[in-house]
Write a protein that holds these residues in place. Structure first.
Motif, short mmCIF file in Angstrom:
data_model
loop_
_atom_site.label_atom_id
_atom_site.label_comp_id
_atom_site.label_asym_id
_atom_site.label_seq_id
_atom_site.Cartn_x
_atom_site.Cartn_y
_atom_site.Cartn_z
N GLY A 203 0.81 -1.21 0.00
CA GLY A 203 0.00 0.00 0.00
C GLY A 203 0.84 1.25 0.00
N ILE A 204 0.16 2.39 0.00
CA ILE A 204 0.87 3.67 -0.09
C ILE A 204 0.03 4.77 0.55
N THR A 205 0.71 5.72 1.18
CA THR A 205 0.12 6.99 1.59
C THR A 205 0.82 8.09 0.81
N PHE A 206 0.05 8.92 0.12
CA PHE A 206 0.66 10.04 -0.58
C PHE A 206 -0.27 11.23 -0.57
N ASP A 207 0.30 12.41 -0.75
CA ASP A 207 -0.52 13.61 -0.80
C ASP A 207 -0.53 14.17 -2.22
N TYR A 208 -1.56 14.95 -2.51
CA TYR A 208 -1.68 15.56 -3.83
C TYR A 208 -2.42 16.88 -3.72
N ARG A 209 -2.17 17.74 -4.67
CA ARG A 209 -2.87 19.02 -4.69
C ARG A 209 -4.17 18.88 -5.46
#
Length: 291
Positions: A203-209
């Motif tokens: 899995g992954i945690t990421f941020d985005y605008r």
């Protein structure tokens, strides 16, 4: 030139935003009570001179925009490590920090006894700068971590990770914070496809605008201010998303979105009981997705 290299780091220089984020994370430990994201190494990771500068005048990072940034940085780190804990509980033993900068998790890894190995991925110049700082600060490099320096003109993420001992036949969890906004959509989705290619429980945690057209006037104005600031340092923002469209794209890759949290949800989750009014107001969201 690959967009990961072109937009994050000028040739031979460490990332300016990596320095900035680390300074904000350190200031959070001194200015905000209670601390949202406790990081006992946030100051020492700056090196002796950097730590002395923050301790001498932490208020230099206490203007209204810096307060919003501190809240955003703290909540995103806390969410990522909360999700990592769930992954470790599901027997994941590989953790990849993409665009690590001066992240400190590998040096305070509380899951070493459970076999968790940390891979820090970054541009060679930023990584070399970090290693120099670690030497200055007399912070040892644990056996439970591996530095993975990537020149994207010469190799891929998958290739460099495997060359560094990463096992693609075993699940892994990824943290990707403060990076996607600098990349092209193609580069972002290439990385997400790699995560999606790994075994179940990855899995992954990421941020985005969020697309600027979808932001409130205040969030838009704050974003434009910060965007202009980082562009002056040679690290311009490039990509933003419609949240629903991004979720659908992830699902088409085989990644199940478990969380997609904006400022309102993050404030309620992590900042709701505070008396000092600390809030995150920037137009970014955090996604958690897994196989």
């Amino acid at each position: 030139m690959n967009p990961l290299q072109e937009n994050i780091v000028q040739a031979g220089k460490p990332s300016w935003t990596a320095r900035w984020v680390a300074a904000m994370r350190a200031a959070h430990q001194l200015l905000d009570e209670p601390v949202i994201f406790s990081d006992p190494m946030a100051l020492s990771i700056l090196g002796p001179a950097g730590e002395a500068n923050i301790r001498r005048d932490p208020a230099q990072f206490n203007d209204p925009i810096s307060r919003d940034l501190r809240a955003a940085l703290a909540t995103r780190s806390l969410l990522a490590e909360d999700e990592l804990r769930r992954a470790v509980d599901a027997s994941v033993k590989q953790y990849v920090v993409l665009g690590a900068g001066l992240d400190t998790f590998a040096f305070r890894n509380g899951y070493r006894d459970q076999g968790l190995h940390v891979y820090e991925v970054d541009h060679p110049s930023t990584q070399a700068w970090k290693i120099d700082i670690l030497k200055e600060a007399r912070i040892g490099i644990p056996d439970s971590m591996t530095f993975v320096a990537i020149d994207f003109e010469k190799s891929t993420l998958a290739d460099r990770l495997q060359e560094s001992g990463f096992r693609t036949d075993r699940p892994a969890y990824f943290s990707w914070l403060g990076v996607t906004v600098y990349l092209s959509e193609e580069a972002i989705f290439d990385t997400l496809k790699f995560v999606a290619s790994l075994p179940r429980e990855s899995g992954i945690t990421f941020d985005y605008r969020v697309l600027p057209s979808m932001l409130s006037p205040i969030d838009y104005a704050l974003g434009e201010y910060i965007s202009n600031l980082v562009e002056e340092q040679g690290e311009p923002w490039r990509t933003s998303f419609n949240p629903m469209s991004l979720q659908k794209k992830l699902q088409s890759m085989g990644l199940h979105v478990t969380k997609d949290l904006g400022p309102a949800e993050l404030n309620k989750r992590y900042l709701g009981e505070r008396q000092d009014g600390l809030r995150t107001r920037l137009g970014f969201r955090l996604i958690c997705a897994k196989k």
